[in-house]
Structure formats: C-alpha cells, structure tokens
Design a protein around this motif. Structure first.
Motif, PDB file in Angstrom:
ATOM      1  N   GLU A  13       9.618   8.830   2.092  1.00 13.74           N
ATOM      2  CA  GLU A  13       9.075   8.951   3.621  1.00 13.74           C
ATOM      3  C   GLU A  13       8.651   7.702   4.421  1.00 13.74           C
ATOM      4  OE1 GLU A  13       7.812  11.887   5.716  1.00 13.74           O
ATOM      5  OE2 GLU A  13       9.440  12.716   4.594  1.00 13.74           O
ATOM      6  N   SER A  14       8.360   7.194   3.690  1.00 12.06           N
ATOM      7  CA  SER A  14       7.835   5.561   4.238  1.00 12.06           C
ATOM      8  C   SER A  14       9.080   4.846   4.452  1.00 12.06           C
ATOM      9  CB  SER A  14       6.717   5.140   3.362  1.00 12.06           C
ATOM     10  OG  SER A  14       6.585   3.776   3.452  1.00 12.06           O
ATOM     11  N   ILE A  15       9.048   4.216   5.694  1.00 15.98           N
ATOM     12  CA  ILE A  15      10.081   3.058   5.680  1.00 15.98           C
ATOM     13  C   ILE A  15       9.840   1.871   4.881  1.00 15.98           C
ATOM     14  CG2 ILE A  15      10.954   1.658   7.525  1.00 15.98           C
ATOM     15  CD1 ILE A  15      10.650   3.747   9.298  1.00 15.98           C
ATOM     16  N   ASP A  16       8.477   1.568   4.791  1.00 14.60           N
ATOM     17  CA  ASP A  16       8.036   0.328   4.082  1.00 14.60           C
ATOM     18  C   ASP A  16       8.319   0.424   2.456  1.00 14.60           C
ATOM     19  OD1 ASP A  16       7.282  -0.988   6.212  1.00 14.60           O
ATOM     20  OD2 ASP A  16       5.051  -0.522   5.971  1.00 14.60           O
ATOM     21  N   ALA A  17       8.074   1.814   2.064  1.00 16.90           N
ATOM     22  CA  ALA A  17       8.386   2.087   0.610  1.00 16.90           C
ATOM     23  C   ALA A  17       9.795   2.002   0.427  1.00 16.90           C
ATOM     24  CB  ALA A  17       7.895   3.511   0.289  1.00 16.90           C
ATOM     25  N   SER A  18      10.770   2.185   1.369  1.00 12.52           N
ATOM     26  CA  SER A  18      12.306   2.235   0.965  1.00 12.52           C
ATOM     27  C   SER A  18      12.725   0.907   1.090  1.00 12.52           C
ATOM     28  CB  SER A  18      12.813   3.110   2.199  1.00 12.52           C
ATOM     29  OG  SER A  18      12.967   2.548   3.558  1.00 12.52           O
ATOM     30  N   PHE A  19      12.031  -0.110   1.941  1.00 12.02           N
ATOM     31  CA  PHE A  19      12.415  -1.392   1.867  1.00 12.02           C
ATOM     32  C   PHE A  19      11.869  -1.908   0.729  1.00 12.02           C
ATOM     33  CE2 PHE A  19      12.536  -1.449   6.773  1.00 12.02           C
ATOM     34  CZ  PHE A  19      14.086  -1.540   6.953  1.00 12.02           C
ATOM     35  N   ALA A  20      10.884  -1.796   0.283  1.00 12.00           N
ATOM     36  CA  ALA A  20      10.017  -2.343  -1.050  1.00 12.00           C
ATOM     37  C   ALA A  20      10.721  -1.882  -2.129  1.00 12.00           C
ATOM     38  CB  ALA A  20       8.612  -1.709  -1.175  1.00 12.00           C
ATOM     39  N   TRP A  21      11.668  -0.909  -2.208  1.00 15.61           N
ATOM     40  CA  TRP A  21      12.461  -0.414  -3.561  1.00 15.61           C
ATOM     41  C   TRP A  21      13.631  -1.298  -3.511  1.00 15.61           C
ATOM     42  CZ3 TRP A  21      12.547   3.367  -7.187  1.00 15.61           C
ATOM     43  CH2 TRP A  21      13.821   3.425  -7.946  1.00 15.61           C
ATOM     44  N   GLY A  22      14.344  -1.695  -2.454  1.00 18.11           N
ATOM     45  CA  GLY A  22      15.162  -2.837  -2.326  1.00 18.11           C
ATOM     46  C   GLY A  22      16.450  -2.126  -2.917  1.00 18.11           C
TER      47      GLY A  22
ATOM     48  N   ALA B 168       0.675  -1.291   0.088  1.00 15.20           N
ATOM     49  CA  ALA B 168       0.126   0.077  -0.112  1.00 15.20           C
ATOM     50  C   ALA B 168       0.868   1.240  -0.100  1.00 15.20           C
ATOM     51  CB  ALA B 168      -0.890  -0.059   1.113  1.00 15.20           C
ATOM     52  N   ALA B 169       1.851   1.275   0.883  1.00 19.97           N
ATOM     53  CA  ALA B 169       2.850   2.538   0.853  1.00 19.97           C
ATOM     54  C   ALA B 169       3.416   2.760  -0.311  1.00 19.97           C
ATOM     55  CB  ALA B 169       3.926   2.211   1.804  1.00 19.97           C
ATOM     56  N   LEU B 170       3.994   1.650  -0.983  1.00 22.58           N
ATOM     57  CA  LEU B 170       4.581   1.615  -2.469  1.00 22.58           C
ATOM     58  C   LEU B 170       3.746   1.940  -3.327  1.00 22.58           C
ATOM     59  CD1 LEU B 170       6.842   0.992  -3.744  1.00 22.58           C
ATOM     60  CD2 LEU B 170       6.384  -1.492  -4.384  1.00 22.58           C
TER      61      LEU B 170
END
Length: 143
Positions: free
Chosen positions: A124-133, A26-28
C-alpha cells in the motif's frame, strides 16, 4: 520502469536513498507489524513438501502515479493488497504463495520486467515499497 537483469542483481538487501527516511521507516515498521502477524498465521500452514523457489523480489504500490488499482488478473488492489506480480510461465496466475518477509499472497499481476524467478510485491505504502528495495527471498507455492 527500470529493466533489471536478475543475473546482475546481488542478493544483498539494497534500499533506495530517500530524504524522508523517518517517514519511510515508520511506514516500514507498520508493514513489518502487519507482515509478522500474517507470517505467524501462515507459517503453520506451510509443509516441507511444498514447492519452494528462490526469487528476486522488488516492490511496487498501486499509489505510484503511473499505476492503477486493477491488476492483470482483474484484482482490485484497494480491496486485496496482498498480491504479487509474477512471470506466469514460472508461477501461474491465481496461485497462492507465501513469500518470506511479506506473507501470504496471490499471484495476480504481471509486469514487463517480471521475467523468470522475479516477483514484484504489492505494498500500500510507496515508502514501504522503496524501503523494501531488492531482496532475494524464498517463495513457497501453497496451491
């Protein structure tokens, strides 16, 4: 902070395994919507004579426990979040850039693992940064 050798990273998209996959997706998707709008505005500004380099891009968030809002250049990430960390010997601090899949940003931060053709994209989002990889993308110097 993990030290990564850019030579050993394959250009395939890698993602971190996370239990909260739905939340991270969702964040991504929110990030993708914002990025697509920015890309539509920016792409027309790019021309063929602009300098382009291929970089290995990871992502970070000011919201990670060990980080602060202020970059090496003094930019407050809570007010201007489209910032990338660079090796200033490759991309000088203050340079405006366009990063494929991320959008327009300013080279306004540095990091101990950001050496050579590596960049770290602020999200901004930690989850989005992890999802980027880790992704290999094209970066264009705007000015």
């Amino acid at each position: 902070e993990t030290e990564l050798d850019p030579e050993s990273i394959s250009p395939k998209k890698l993602t971190w395994e996370k239990e909260e996959i739905k939340e991270s997706e969702a964040a991504l998707s929110e990030t993708k919507i914002e990025t697509e709008a920015i890309e539509e505005m920016s792409t027309s500004a790019l021309n063929d004579s602009a300098e382009k380099i291929t970089v290995v891009a990871t992502a970070y968030s000011r919201n990670q426990p060990s980080l602060t809002n202020i970059t090496a250049m003094g930019i407050d990430l809570s007010k201007n979040s489209q910032v990338i960390a660079v090796d200033p010997t490759v991309i000088p601090l203050g340079t405006k850039v366009y990063v494929e899949g991320y959008g327009e940003a300013i080279a306004g931060d540095t990091g101990s693992a950001i050496i050579g053709n590596r960049v770290d994209l602020h999200m901004e989002s930690i989850d989005a940064s992890f999802a980027w990889g880790i992704q290999e993308v094209e970066l264009t110097i705007i000015d």
